[in-house]
Scaffold this motif. Structure first.
Motif, PDB file in Angstrom:
ATOM      1  N   UNK A   1       0.832  -1.206   0.000  1.00 25.14           N
ATOM      2  CA  UNK A   1       0.000   0.000   0.000  1.00 25.14           C
ATOM      3  C   UNK A   1       0.869   1.260   0.000  1.00 25.14           C
ATOM      4  N   UNK A   2       1.854   1.314   0.873  1.00 29.07           N
ATOM      5  CA  UNK A   2       2.690   2.508   1.006  1.00 29.07           C
ATOM      6  C   UNK A   2       3.562   2.726  -0.231  1.00 29.07           C
ATOM      7  N   UNK A   3       4.057   1.651  -0.815  1.00 31.89           N
ATOM      8  CA  UNK A   3       4.878   1.758  -2.021  1.00 31.89           C
ATOM      9  C   UNK A   3       4.050   2.294  -3.175  1.00 31.89           C
ATOM     10  N   UNK A   4       2.812   1.824  -3.278  1.00 27.66           N
ATOM     11  CA  UNK A   4       1.908   2.320  -4.321  1.00 27.66           C
ATOM     12  C   UNK A   4       1.647   3.815  -4.144  1.00 27.66           C
ATOM     13  N   UNK A   5       1.458   4.249  -2.894  1.00 28.73           N
ATOM     14  CA  UNK A   5       1.225   5.661  -2.607  1.00 28.73           C
ATOM     15  C   UNK A   5       2.449   6.502  -2.954  1.00 28.73           C
ATOM     16  N   UNK A   6       3.638   5.980  -2.638  1.00 26.14           N
ATOM     17  CA  UNK A   6       4.866   6.704  -2.941  1.00 26.14           C
ATOM     18  C   UNK A   6       5.032   6.896  -4.437  1.00 26.14           C
ATOM     19  N   UNK A   7       4.773   5.856  -5.207  1.00 21.28           N
ATOM     20  CA  UNK A   7       4.912   5.915  -6.672  1.00 21.28           C
ATOM     21  C   UNK A   7       3.979   6.966  -7.264  1.00 21.28           C
ATOM     22  N   UNK A   8       2.809   7.130  -6.652  1.00 18.73           N
ATOM     23  CA  UNK A   8       1.819   8.081  -7.158  1.00 18.73           C
ATOM     24  C   UNK A   8       2.122   9.523  -6.747  1.00 18.73           C
ATOM     25  N   UNK A   9       3.109   9.709  -5.853  1.00 25.01           N
ATOM     26  CA  UNK A   9       3.531  11.070  -5.509  1.00 25.01           C
ATOM     27  C   UNK A   9       4.442  11.561  -6.634  1.00 25.01           C
ATOM     28  N   UNK A  10       3.823  12.018  -7.707  1.00 23.04           N
ATOM     29  CA  UNK A  10       4.561  12.322  -8.943  1.00 23.04           C
ATOM     30  C   UNK A  10       5.492  13.525  -8.819  1.00 23.04           C
ATOM     31  N   UNK A  11       5.189  14.441  -7.906  1.00 27.37           N
ATOM     32  CA  UNK A  11       6.012  15.636  -7.759  1.00 27.37           C
ATOM     33  C   UNK A  11       6.750  15.595  -6.425  1.00 27.37           C
ATOM     34  N   UNK A  12       8.047  15.315  -6.438  1.00 23.87           N
ATOM     35  CA  UNK A  12       8.818  15.272  -5.183  1.00 23.87           C
ATOM     36  C   UNK A  12       8.739  16.607  -4.457  1.00 23.87           C
ATOM     37  N   UNK A  13       8.588  16.549  -3.155  1.00 21.63           N
ATOM     38  CA  UNK A  13       8.490  17.758  -2.344  1.00 21.63           C
ATOM     39  C   UNK A  13       9.886  18.307  -2.071  1.00 21.63           C
TER      40      UNK A  13
END
Length: 269
Positions: free
Chosen positions: A156-168
């Motif tokens: 779940x967390x890896x999928x969420x990370x991948x979808x964070x398309x714009x690094x903060x």
């Protein structure tokens, strides 16, 4: 039980995150249920934890318990799951039937993976149903092994990370600052860390307060104190204060007192 001073790890199982999440998650853990440790668990009805500024999920698989936070005692029900920042001392009161599955993030990791800033969590206990899908929590609560639970939450967390398309940019700069401080043996002050990253002291302070919720000087002090105290407890005879940026043992003892509110001499190792 007092964190670091006593071996809290003997009543929990631990697993490291996958390579993609290692910068954002410190570990996954779960209470040990083996009958051989029940006596040990019975000896520690409380666990006192010192500040770390690490957002942590506590998914309850067992009994209700109490948490003391900011002079307030919270009752966490049997099926209740919570998010806690640990920006101050926290004490968790537990039973021998205690069974908690934990996800401990690095500072800023919650934002990097789930897009949630940790600053609003300061001094609060947040219901995890506000953060994670109810279906996911129910799946984790099924009669599974620790390893199976790790796979479920990590997927779940890896999928969420991948979808964070714009690094903060803020999170990246804070992570780089922490890496720089750690990589130089925790010897540098805030200004020197900022200088190495080609930013000003004012900028690094703004970034840390924006991402973590505290100034870099305070966070670096906590980070150094926790690492040094852990090393001291693990191998007192070979502990060298200067390796952690302390002038001498007296300087180290004073810092431990400031961090934990307890004297090292109070504990036997």
């Amino acid at each position: 039980m007092v964190e670091i001073f006593q071996n809290i790890r003997k009543i929990y199982r631990f697993s490291a995150p996958c390579e993609e999440l290692v910068n954002y998650i410190e570990f996954y853990s779960q209470s040990v249920l083996d009958l051989s440790v029940q006596q040990v668990k019975a000896e520690f009805s409380t666990v006192k934890m010192f500040p770390s500024w690490t957002p942590t999920f506590y998914i309850n698989l067992g009994s209700p318990y109490y948490i003391d936070l900011k002079n307030t005692r919270y009752h966490v029900k049997e099926q209740q799951d919570v998010l806690l920042l640990r920006n101050e001392d926290v004490t968790r009161h537990k039973l021998t039937t205690d069974n908690i599955f934990t996800v401990k993030f690095n500072p800023g990791g919650l934002e990097a993976v789930l897009g949630l800033n940790q600053v609003p969590v300061i001094d609060k206990l947040i219901d995890l149903n506000q953060i994670l899908p109810r279906q996911l929590l129910q799946k984790i609560k099924q009669p599974l092994s620790f390893e199976e639970r790790v796979v479920i939450i990590e997927t779940f967390l890896l999928d969420k990370l991948i979808k964070q398309t714009t690094p903060d940019h803020y999170v990246k700069m804070v992570n780089d600052s922490i890496g720089e401080y750690r990589g130089t043996g925790m010897q540098l002050n805030t200004s020197k860390v900022a200088e190495r990253l080609f930013i000003t002291s004012k900028t690094i302070n703004r970034y840390f307060n924006r991402v973590i919720g505290t100034a870099p000087k305070n966070y670096f002090s906590i980070m150094r104190g926790r690492n040094a105290l852990t090393a001291f407890v693990n191998d007192r005879e070979n502990f060298v204060p200067i390796d952690y940026g302390y002038y001498d043992l007296s300087h180290f003892h004073k810092d431990v007192m400031n961090l934990t509110g307890q004297r090292i001499t109070k504990h036997q190792f």
